[in-house]
Design a protein around this motif. Structure first.
Motif, PDB file in Angstrom:
ATOM      1  N   LYS A   4     -55.461   0.973  -7.542  1.00  0.00           N
ATOM      2  CA  LYS A   4     -55.020   0.383  -8.793  1.00  0.00           C
ATOM      3  C   LYS A   4     -54.140   1.386  -9.493  1.00  0.00           C
ATOM      4  O   LYS A   4     -54.305   2.590  -9.364  1.00  0.00           O
ATOM      5  CB  LYS A   4     -56.209   0.037  -9.692  1.00  0.00           C
ATOM      6  CG  LYS A   4     -57.159  -1.015  -9.104  1.00  0.00           C
ATOM      7  CD  LYS A   4     -58.246  -1.322 -10.105  1.00  0.00           C
ATOM      8  CE  LYS A   4     -59.181  -2.417  -9.589  1.00  0.00           C
ATOM      9  NZ  LYS A   4     -60.033  -1.958  -8.529  1.00  0.00           N
ATOM     10  N   SER A   5     -53.180   0.913 -10.265  1.00  0.00           N
ATOM     11  CA  SER A   5     -52.276   1.825 -10.949  1.00  0.00           C
ATOM     12  C   SER A   5     -53.008   2.588 -12.032  1.00  0.00           C
ATOM     13  O   SER A   5     -53.926   2.085 -12.673  1.00  0.00           O
ATOM     14  CB  SER A   5     -51.103   1.060 -11.572  1.00  0.00           C
ATOM     15  OG  SER A   5     -51.498   0.426 -12.756  1.00  0.00           O
ATOM     16  N   TYR A   8     -52.745   0.835 -15.366  1.00  0.00           N
ATOM     17  CA  TYR A   8     -53.655  -0.289 -15.512  1.00  0.00           C
ATOM     18  C   TYR A   8     -55.046   0.203 -15.894  1.00  0.00           C
ATOM     19  O   TYR A   8     -55.686  -0.345 -16.786  1.00  0.00           O
ATOM     20  CB  TYR A   8     -53.708  -1.086 -14.212  1.00  0.00           C
ATOM     21  CG  TYR A   8     -54.729  -2.199 -14.236  1.00  0.00           C
ATOM     22  CD1 TYR A   8     -54.479  -3.361 -14.958  1.00  0.00           C
ATOM     23  CD2 TYR A   8     -55.927  -2.082 -13.553  1.00  0.00           C
ATOM     24  CE1 TYR A   8     -55.411  -4.386 -14.982  1.00  0.00           C
ATOM     25  CE2 TYR A   8     -56.862  -3.099 -13.581  1.00  0.00           C
ATOM     26  CZ  TYR A   8     -56.594  -4.251 -14.290  1.00  0.00           C
ATOM     27  OH  TYR A   8     -57.526  -5.252 -14.316  1.00  0.00           O
ATOM     28  N   THR A  12     -56.714  -0.881 -19.500  1.00  0.00           N
ATOM     29  CA  THR A  12     -57.878  -1.747 -19.472  1.00  0.00           C
ATOM     30  C   THR A  12     -59.117  -1.028 -19.987  1.00  0.00           C
ATOM     31  O   THR A  12     -59.956  -1.627 -20.649  1.00  0.00           O
ATOM     32  CB  THR A  12     -58.156  -2.279 -18.054  1.00  0.00           C
ATOM     33  OG1 THR A  12     -58.143  -1.191 -17.131  1.00  0.00           O
ATOM     34  CG2 THR A  12     -57.123  -3.297 -17.650  1.00  0.00           C
ATOM     35  N   PHE A  80     -50.940  -7.703 -20.897  1.00  0.00           N
ATOM     36  CA  PHE A  80     -50.887  -6.888 -19.693  1.00  0.00           C
ATOM     37  C   PHE A  80     -50.017  -7.594 -18.674  1.00  0.00           C
ATOM     38  O   PHE A  80     -50.215  -8.779 -18.391  1.00  0.00           O
ATOM     39  CB  PHE A  80     -52.292  -6.676 -19.111  1.00  0.00           C
ATOM     40  CG  PHE A  80     -53.226  -5.963 -20.042  1.00  0.00           C
ATOM     41  CD1 PHE A  80     -53.313  -4.585 -20.036  1.00  0.00           C
ATOM     42  CD2 PHE A  80     -54.013  -6.683 -20.926  1.00  0.00           C
ATOM     43  CE1 PHE A  80     -54.183  -3.927 -20.892  1.00  0.00           C
ATOM     44  CE2 PHE A  80     -54.878  -6.035 -21.784  1.00  0.00           C
ATOM     45  CZ  PHE A  80     -54.964  -4.658 -21.772  1.00  0.00           C
ATOM     46  N   GLU A  81     -49.038  -6.881 -18.120  1.00  0.00           N
ATOM     47  CA  GLU A  81     -48.166  -7.426 -17.083  1.00  0.00           C
ATOM     48  C   GLU A  81     -48.392  -6.602 -15.820  1.00  0.00           C
ATOM     49  O   GLU A  81     -48.186  -5.395 -15.819  1.00  0.00           O
ATOM     50  CB  GLU A  81     -46.703  -7.351 -17.517  1.00  0.00           C
ATOM     51  CG  GLU A  81     -46.406  -8.122 -18.798  1.00  0.00           C
ATOM     52  CD  GLU A  81     -44.961  -7.956 -19.242  1.00  0.00           C
ATOM     53  OE1 GLU A  81     -44.385  -6.868 -19.017  1.00  0.00           O
ATOM     54  OE2 GLU A  81     -44.410  -8.905 -19.809  1.00  0.00           O
ATOM     55  N   ASN A  82     -48.828  -7.263 -14.759  1.00  0.00           N
ATOM     56  CA  ASN A  82     -49.147  -6.553 -13.526  1.00  0.00           C
ATOM     57  C   ASN A  82     -48.682  -7.329 -12.302  1.00  0.00           C
ATOM     58  O   ASN A  82     -48.362  -8.515 -12.376  1.00  0.00           O
ATOM     59  CB  ASN A  82     -50.659  -6.310 -13.416  1.00  0.00           C
ATOM     60  CG  ASN A  82     -51.180  -5.336 -14.436  1.00  0.00           C
ATOM     61  OD1 ASN A  82     -51.732  -5.748 -15.448  1.00  0.00           O
ATOM     62  ND2 ASN A  82     -51.005  -4.052 -14.191  1.00  0.00           N
ATOM     63  N   ARG A  84     -50.055  -8.224  -8.457  1.00  0.00           N
ATOM     64  CA  ARG A  84     -51.253  -8.251  -7.618  1.00  0.00           C
ATOM     65  C   ARG A  84     -50.775  -8.470  -6.182  1.00  0.00           C
ATOM     66  O   ARG A  84     -50.143  -9.476  -5.866  1.00  0.00           O
ATOM     67  CB  ARG A  84     -52.173  -9.395  -8.054  1.00  0.00           C
ATOM     68  CG  ARG A  84     -53.503  -9.434  -7.336  1.00  0.00           C
ATOM     69  CD  ARG A  84     -54.226 -10.713  -7.690  1.00  0.00           C
ATOM     70  NE  ARG A  84     -54.716 -10.702  -9.045  1.00  0.00           N
ATOM     71  CZ  ARG A  84     -55.925 -10.294  -9.401  1.00  0.00           C
ATOM     72  NH1 ARG A  84     -56.761  -9.849  -8.482  1.00  0.00           N
ATOM     73  NH2 ARG A  84     -56.315 -10.334 -10.641  1.00  0.00           N
ATOM     74  N   PHE A  96     -54.151  -4.108  -7.927  1.00  0.00           N
ATOM     75  CA  PHE A  96     -53.338  -4.223  -9.128  1.00  0.00           C
ATOM     76  C   PHE A  96     -52.320  -3.096  -9.150  1.00  0.00           C
ATOM     77  O   PHE A  96     -52.672  -1.925  -8.951  1.00  0.00           O
ATOM     78  CB  PHE A  96     -54.216  -4.103 -10.383  1.00  0.00           C
ATOM     79  CG  PHE A  96     -54.597  -5.409 -10.989  1.00  0.00           C
ATOM     80  CD1 PHE A  96     -53.631  -6.281 -11.480  1.00  0.00           C
ATOM     81  CD2 PHE A  96     -55.926  -5.783 -11.082  1.00  0.00           C
ATOM     82  CE1 PHE A  96     -53.984  -7.480 -12.057  1.00  0.00           C
ATOM     83  CE2 PHE A  96     -56.291  -6.980 -11.662  1.00  0.00           C
ATOM     84  CZ  PHE A  96     -55.318  -7.834 -12.153  1.00  0.00           C
ATOM     85  N   SER A  98     -48.636  -1.728 -11.449  1.00  0.00           N
ATOM     86  CA  SER A  98     -47.874  -1.933 -12.668  1.00  0.00           C
ATOM     87  C   SER A  98     -46.665  -2.820 -12.388  1.00  0.00           C
ATOM     88  O   SER A  98     -46.185  -2.913 -11.262  1.00  0.00           O
ATOM     89  CB  SER A  98     -47.411  -0.591 -13.248  1.00  0.00           C
ATOM     90  OG  SER A  98     -48.514   0.168 -13.674  1.00  0.00           O
ATOM     91  N   PHE A  99     -46.176  -3.476 -13.414  1.00  0.00           N
ATOM     92  CA  PHE A  99     -45.059  -4.401 -13.297  1.00  0.00           C
ATOM     93  C   PHE A  99     -43.765  -3.619 -13.083  1.00  0.00           C
ATOM     94  O   PHE A  99     -43.487  -2.665 -13.788  1.00  0.00           O
ATOM     95  CB  PHE A  99     -44.966  -5.232 -14.580  1.00  0.00           C
ATOM     96  CG  PHE A  99     -44.249  -6.537 -14.412  1.00  0.00           C
ATOM     97  CD1 PHE A  99     -44.914  -7.640 -13.897  1.00  0.00           C
ATOM     98  CD2 PHE A  99     -42.921  -6.677 -14.767  1.00  0.00           C
ATOM     99  CE1 PHE A  99     -44.271  -8.859 -13.747  1.00  0.00           C
ATOM    100  CE2 PHE A  99     -42.260  -7.877 -14.620  1.00  0.00           C
ATOM    101  CZ  PHE A  99     -42.946  -8.979 -14.110  1.00  0.00           C
ATOM    102  N   LYS A 117     -47.460 -12.384  -9.603  1.00  0.00           N
ATOM    103  CA  LYS A 117     -47.158 -11.827 -10.920  1.00  0.00           C
ATOM    104  C   LYS A 117     -48.266 -12.297 -11.864  1.00  0.00           C
ATOM    105  O   LYS A 117     -48.577 -13.495 -11.926  1.00  0.00           O
ATOM    106  CB  LYS A 117     -45.801 -12.324 -11.420  1.00  0.00           C
ATOM    107  CG  LYS A 117     -44.624 -11.984 -10.498  1.00  0.00           C
ATOM    108  CD  LYS A 117     -44.240 -10.537 -10.618  1.00  0.00           C
ATOM    109  CE  LYS A 117     -42.969 -10.239  -9.820  1.00  0.00           C
ATOM    110  NZ  LYS A 117     -41.775 -10.861 -10.391  1.00  0.00           N
TER     111      LYS A 117
END
Length: 219
Positions: A4-5, A8, A12, A80-82, A84, A96, A98-99, A117
């Motif tokens: 996961k980033s 993120y 979170t 939150f923009e991620n 997947r 997850f 990052s965007f 997205k």
């Protein structure tokens, strides 16, 4: 192990306490839990805007200091923009990221496991300054060559997660197991935990009740 980033995780972790009950020592102000809106699509979506009763929410930038969000009580929702996706062909679960295009380059996509997205809008009555219950939700979805306006034809209730998925993606999404869609706070869970409601303007809505019954802030 799932990747996961770092961004993120930081965001979170900062927001988790604000949406999951009283976590400060001393006196607190508590409010109904609010609502969480998730829009998920495999299409080339650039950005999403959320509106309650035609008022835009979840658009102001979070300010994180020492791992805590210092302005979360003042803004109208957290966005939150991620991305997947799988980061390895051997991976059985999504990660997850990052965007951004630089993170998409780390994805390994296939027909069975496309890149998703994800846009998450989280809000409660402390942020919104008014009652969320019985509100109407509208979502604007923007891509490079077009925009869509989605009118969610149900009244929003406090204490629910709302999963909004492009209609053409629903079969794939709800075929995934809880392991495949493993999330840091298990918001999504197995597909059969969600109550599917209806489809509006090409997007389908499912609801999952929140576990926590209030959200609390240090006075």
């Amino acid at each position: 192990m799932q990747k996961k980033s770092k961004i993120y995780f930081a965001l979170t972790t900062a927001i988790y306490g604000l949406f999951c009950g009283c976590y400060y020592d001393g006196e607190t102000d508590c409010f109904p839990p609010g609502a969480n809106f998730y829009l998920n699509s495999t299409s080339d979506v650039d950005s999403v805007r959320f509106y309650l009763n035609s008022e835009r929410i979840c658009y102001e930038r979070l300010i994180i200091e020492d791992g805590l969000c210092t302005n979360c009580a003042k803004i109208k929702g957290n966005l939150f923009e991620n991305i997947r996706c799988r980061t390895s062909a051997e991976d059985e679960s999504y990660s997850f990221l990052s965007f951004g295009d630089e993170f998409i380059d780390s994805c390994v996509a296939s027909e069975e496991f496309p890149i998703w997205k994800t846009f998450d809008c989280r809000i409660n009555e402390k942020m919104y300054k008014k009652t969320i219950g019985s509100s109407k939700l509208k979502v604007h979805v923007f891509s490079s060559n077009r925009s869509e306006e989605i009118e969610i034809g149900i009244k929003i209730a406090d204490g629910n997660h709302y999963n909004i998925i492009a209609e053409q993606d629903t079969a794939a999404w709800y075929s995934y197991t809880a392991v495949t869609l493993r999330d840091y706070f298990d918001y999504y869970g197995p597909a059969d935990a969600w109550k599917r409601i209806d489809c509006f303007d090409g997007y389908c809505v499912a609801i999952l009740p929140m576990v926590d019954k209030d959200v609390c802030y240090d006075k």
